[in-house]
Design an enzyme around this catalytic site. Structure first.
Site, mmCIF file in Angstrom:
data_model
loop_
_atom_site.group_PDB
_atom_site.id
_atom_site.type_symbol
_atom_site.label_atom_id
_atom_site.label_comp_id
_atom_site.label_asym_id
_atom_site.label_seq_id
_atom_site.Cartn_x
_atom_site.Cartn_y
_atom_site.Cartn_z
ATOM 1 N N ALA A 124 0.822 -1.213 0.000
ATOM 2 C CA ALA A 124 0.000 0.000 0.000
ATOM 3 C C ALA A 124 0.855 1.261 0.000
ATOM 4 C CB ALA A 124 -0.903 -0.008 1.225
ATOM 5 N N LYS A 125 2.074 1.155 0.517
ATOM 6 C CA LYS A 125 3.005 2.287 0.584
ATOM 7 C C LYS A 125 2.356 3.523 1.186
ATOM 8 C CE LYS A 125 5.995 0.445 -3.045
ATOM 9 N NZ LYS A 125 5.199 -0.637 -3.639
ATOM 10 N N ARG A 126 1.634 3.328 2.300
ATOM 11 C CA ARG A 126 0.987 4.432 2.983
ATOM 12 C C ARG A 126 1.968 5.183 3.879
ATOM 13 N NH1 ARG A 126 -2.166 2.888 -0.482
ATOM 14 N NH2 ARG A 126 -4.377 2.486 -0.161
#
Lengths: 274, 274
Positions: free
Chosen positions: B95-97
């Site tokens: 998700a690379k949040r």
């Protein structure tokens, strides 16, 4: 949306306020929970009450994703409502995405096409090929995180790289990206004096400024250091407006709070023409 | 999932393969498009065919978000299927949040609780208070981007900060975060020789390594420089497995491809005990 359209809206409404739609089921008035879609019901009431005082809305995507399918549906309905009733208002997906090329293209399509946002916030860590897929969309805007307003900003953003801080390197390097004229930047208001240096690197770009109000930043300072002849600022307020009251009068209280900020902004805008 | 459980699975299956579920409606076999949920139908077939050869699945969230509500539903179904049929398999939300504290908490709830992922990928740019909300979840893992495998990695990640590259600063600083033992890191395989330096800073942490195969990295090099006595590696392959064939035999072709990698991994695992 073209940037000229945003600037013209700002002058018309005498406001550069962005209302952050950080809608939290634990904070909205209890009676709304009986609605079949409480998040949308709350957003609609807030939009109806505040749209005369602001030029942008910024749903914080995490608040919708947290509720899974239901939350995503509320986000879709909120965006459909905004695009239908207030197409003149600038919309920001506060998503802070960023991934390799073909994945960034996916995110761009999700937010720019499926949901029809005018802009999205993006994290710069993965560099050029993670940002340019967003910049490829005409009349859409990519808002790159530069200097954020949280304590963790000092972990990496303010560390020295090439003699200047990392956030300045982000500003400089991103200017060379293809379609860089579609870039805006996030700069936290809690560090308003940094804006002077920032304006030396990006004299004209629009800045999205969180951290005024609840987080302690001063609107006057932000304007003194950050305003350009084309305004160049969108100042965000979320909690201070959304939760001004948790009673039945929440929408009216939100409108009052938004108007208070709009009046302060009108004063600041007056200084441009002097 | 406890890390010991992941390690035991690796030894049992003689594999540290992660299959990336980057499911793309334009690439899956045409006959699946007649299904009421083609993304889930494809994922289910891939999982059924490959689960003996891998220890992790990594849906790339962008591919689901791009399809709006429908995509989110396919993701929910995929995770429900994995948690029901293969609770022993480690799941990664790619998700690379990363956002300020209370927002990161929202994302953590969305992925760790609502969707019941074992881990999530996170961008480090906003620092400590954007990462720690994810680390607060017991038996969940936060996979921080350190050195990615794309060209844009050279924009910022490899720039010098405090005498070392930014990605090393990310490794060093993150070690001081609360619950840092729940951290893993993304390190692109296209830069396998960097792994030697990385192991000096984080000798024991698990690394999620994309970029083997389609993106040009070598499994043997990654293992030579990155493997630890507890393996410490999850190597991802997405397109090479998912789209090994676009015909009716796609699942069988995916299984063959996954098994090929598993066999190479078995050889590498054998070297640990020497």
């Amino acid at each position: 949306m073209k940037i000229e359209h945003l600037i013209s809206q700002i002058h018309q409404k005498k406001s550069f306020l962005c209302v952050g739609l950080d809608t939290d089921l634990e904070k909205i008035p209890q009676h709304l929970l009986e609605d079949e879609d409480p998040i949308f019901a709350f957003n609609k009431a807030i939009i109806d009450a505040t749209h005369s005082f602001c030029v942008a809305y910024k749903p914080n995507i995490a608040f919708y994703e947290a509720y899974g399918l239901k939350g995503w549906k509320s986000l879709e309905r909120t965006m459909a409502y905004l695009n239908d009733k207030h197409p003149e208002i600038f919309t920001i997906a506060d998503a802070k995405r960023g991934d390799i090329g073909n994945t960034s293209t996916r995110y761009a399509k999700a937010f720019f096409e499926t949901l029809n946002f005018d802009s999205i916030t993006i994290a710069p860590y993965m560099g050029k090929d993670s940002v340019e897929p967003f910049l490829a969309f005409e009349d859409k805007h990519t808002i790159l995180l530069a200097l954020t307003s949280n304590q963790g900003a000092f972990d990496f953003q303010t560390k020295k790289v090439n003699g200047g801080e990392l956030y300045k390197e982000v500003l400089k390097v991103s200017k060379s990206y293809t379609n860089a004229e579609r870039l805006m930047y996030v700069v936290g208001a809690t560090k308003a004096t940094y804006l002077k240096d920032i304006r030396e690197i990006i004299p004209d770009s629009f800045l999205l400024v969180p951290g005024v109000g609840a987080q302690g930043g001063s609107l006057q300072e932000v304007c003194a250091y950050g305003m350009t002849k084309n305004v160049g600022l969108l100042v965000n307020s979320s909690r201070g407006i959304l939760y001004a009251s948790t009673g039945d009068d929440f929408a009216e209280a939100a409108a009052n709070e938004a108007q208070k900020i709009q009046i302060e902004m009108e004063v600041e805008l007056g200084k441009i023409h002097k």
